[in-house]
Design a protein around this motif. Sequence first.
Motif, short mmCIF file in Angstrom:
data_model
loop_
_atom_site.label_atom_id
_atom_site.label_comp_id
_atom_site.label_asym_id
_atom_site.label_seq_id
_atom_site.Cartn_x
_atom_site.Cartn_y
_atom_site.Cartn_z
N ALA B 183 1.32 -0.98 -0.01
CA ALA B 183 -0.14 0.04 -0.01
C ALA B 183 0.71 1.01 -0.10
N GLU B 184 0.20 2.33 -0.25
CA GLU B 184 1.29 3.88 -0.86
C GLU B 184 1.00 3.42 0.58
N GLY B 185 2.45 4.93 1.31
CA GLY B 185 2.48 5.45 2.48
C GLY B 185 1.97 6.71 2.49
N TYR B 186 1.02 7.33 3.85
CA TYR B 186 0.55 8.11 3.76
C TYR B 186 2.15 9.23 3.76
N LYS B 187 1.70 10.45 2.62
CA LYS B 187 2.42 11.37 2.99
C LYS B 187 1.78 12.61 2.84
N ASP B 188 1.98 13.33 3.71
CA ASP B 188 1.67 14.90 4.16
C ASP B 188 2.06 15.85 3.37
N PRO B 189 0.73 16.84 3.01
CA PRO B 189 0.82 17.75 1.99
C PRO B 189 1.58 18.56 1.39
N VAL B 190 2.37 18.90 2.79
CA VAL B 190 3.98 19.59 2.78
C VAL B 190 4.93 18.71 1.95
N GLN B 191 5.17 17.88 2.37
CA GLN B 191 5.89 16.82 1.57
C GLN B 191 6.00 16.37 -0.01
N ALA B 192 4.08 16.70 0.15
CA ALA B 192 4.44 16.04 -1.89
C ALA B 192 4.49 17.05 -2.64
N LEU B 193 3.79 18.43 -2.05
CA LEU B 193 4.03 19.54 -2.66
C LEU B 193 5.71 19.30 -2.71
N THR B 194 6.48 19.77 -1.93
CA THR B 194 7.97 19.69 -2.09
C THR B 194 8.62 18.78 -2.94
N GLU B 195 7.96 17.77 -3.22
CA GLU B 195 8.17 16.23 -4.23
C GLU B 195 7.66 17.30 -5.41
N VAL B 196 6.67 17.63 -5.67
CA VAL B 196 6.20 17.94 -7.15
C VAL B 196 6.78 19.12 -7.27
N LEU B 197 7.62 20.15 -6.79
CA LEU B 197 7.67 21.22 -7.29
C LEU B 197 9.26 21.64 -8.12
N PRO B 198 9.71 20.24 -7.75
CA PRO B 198 10.50 20.79 -8.84
C PRO B 198 10.71 19.86 -10.02
N LEU B 199 9.21 18.95 -10.29
CA LEU B 199 8.93 18.12 -11.92
C LEU B 199 8.38 19.33 -12.21
N VAL B 200 7.30 20.12 -11.30
CA VAL B 200 7.19 21.41 -12.22
C VAL B 200 7.60 23.08 -12.62
N PHE B 201 8.62 23.27 -11.87
CA PHE B 201 10.01 24.39 -11.81
C PHE B 201 10.67 23.67 -11.35
N PRO B 202 11.58 22.78 -12.94
CA PRO B 202 12.65 22.67 -13.12
C PRO B 202 13.55 23.73 -12.61
N GLY B 203 13.53 24.94 -12.70
CA GLY B 203 14.38 26.11 -12.74
C GLY B 203 15.11 26.17 -11.59
N ILE B 204 13.99 25.47 -10.03
CA ILE B 204 13.98 26.05 -8.78
C ILE B 204 14.86 24.86 -8.60
#
Lengths: 219, 432
Positions: B183-204
């Motif tokens: 089963a997938e582990g629970y990822k809190d929103p802050v962690q999830a968004l932190t992981e999303v950030l470099p994917l949607v904003f490679p320049g950062i």
Amino acid sequence: MTEHKSLRAFAAENPALILVLGICPLYASTVDVRAAFAMGCLVLAALLVSGLIMALLKRCIPQQFTLPAAFLVCAGVVSVFELLFHAWFPDIYKILGVYVSALSVNLLLVAAAADSCEQKAEKAIGQALLLGFIFLASLLAVAVIREVFGNASFAGIEIPSLKDYRINVLLQPGGALLIGAFLAAALNAVAAKALSSDSFSGWFGSSFPNAEKEEESES
Amino acid sequence: MEVKNNGLTKGLLTLVLIVAVFFCILFGINSYTAPIIEWNDNAALLAPLFKLLPDAPGFELLYDYTVPDNSSLANIPSTVRYIHAIAENGGYAVQLSTTEGFTGDPIDLSFAVDPDGKILNAQVDAYADTKDMGVDDYPLTYIGQDSALSDVSIVAGVTYSSSAFKRAIADGFLALTENGLVAEGYKDPVQALTEVLPLVFPGIANNAGVVQAEETQPTGALLSSAMKSTIDTGMAYFAGEGDDLYLITVNAFGVVKAYDTKGRDITDSAPAEALEQAKADAEASAADFLKKDTRAFKKLTGDDMELTELSLNTFNSVTGAYKLLSGGNTYYGFTSRTFGFGDMAIVTRYVLDENGAIVKMNADELILEKDYFSNYTLDEASYKEGFQGLTESTFTGDETLITGATMTSNAVKSAVRDIFEAFHDLKENGGI
């Protein structure tokens, strides 16, 4: 005379170094002492079992079928040992590789098996043991020299003092032939000193130390 | 004749009998030795797994990357080499190999999870990078983690290799969760968004995918936190609360986008006020490079150059886009800021013609590693000339190579790819 027979068997009629029979394993497995020991034991076991089987089957095998039967028995025996070796000693089996299978058509095994067909079981066992141990000793002799001076190790254990003096050519097939030649020369020298010249008539084309035949010629 | 025939028959029968007897013996022995031989053959493959879990009764191969079609598992990331089920345990062991470390040499690793998806053990099987990330200790920090990997951090000073390790573990979990094995582990929103950030904003993020940003205090009431790129490529904000937390990104041109924890674009549905606050905050803290860029592009094109600012929708390393008129010709100038050695900024500028081919290239400073490469020399003029005429289709990446300066080479390579993307963006949005 008994001493001369043993010495003759080892020195003047050494199957590996003098008669040059079945030398594939001699040169393929002697890079490592452990592999040489394993190959020697395998050959010894195969000689014993195939010799015994052929001796027990001698009444069933007409003379003209001795050689084909010897090939079949050797192939079967070696295949059995190969499976067991592969299962129980996978690391050594990896080192020996295809040369284990090649024993099926090894001249030494086939000739010894064919010879055993003309003997009693006890004599066949005795001959197999003698041949097997001589072959094992020959393999170990070559392996020790090749590994110690070629790889600066013994049975996989490094010898630091020889590390800078390795003779790499000894690890090549040519190096194995070289060692074999020197050992053969040494054996000839030993045999020449210890035996009479008449005893050397059995060198070329000689069959294996055969106690019955020798006793007949002596009488 | 009869005797002869009898002898022939007897001989043949004996041979047949020998064959038959040995056939039976070999059949029996093979039944006994075949499983042992198969186990031995797998021993080399399973040795790392038995080192990982010494008490494991055995492993059953579920996926082999060399023959992926033989497996019922699908959507396996390329870093995953083998997946085994742990016998009698219900857990799984995964072996991976990644080349995203500092040197690009393979880092082999493996980890095992229990049926609940918690890591039982992790280890490095092969590590060739020059800097030690703590190959014995670092993997142990993953024990007890689930697929969220929420309490695992990167090793300071060895960010490339340790983040490559973490991404590989994440890939292993992806293979397991996508196929319903754990089963997938629970990822809190802050962690999830932190992981999303470099994917949607490679320049950062740097080439290792690690976000390089400073936390700042946002001015907008709807914004809970703000991150400013260390090389001024833009800003990122968290907005919303609890499970409704979402990400707002603002590029160097003031373009705003919003994303949810799954990385989906929610710009159209996100509260407009929050987006306005983010835009205003970003504009207030944005660095002004116009004067510097103008001077730099005049040097490249001529003193008679006229410059018009353009806007881009890209979220990569391009921080400046301009239309340049010089000598009756129209060009497009782009400034890129990428992460070089030590994550310092490498600023490069490119002039493209109307067809998207590079006409000129310049850089503020290429070799940032001078302190480490004191005997290093680069014929910069010749290096820059090598970019002339390159288009998106002819660019291979080899043109950016500087021997002994891998970080700089990679930074310039990223910059060139980004400016081609920016040129595309201009064409699509009517800027050209």
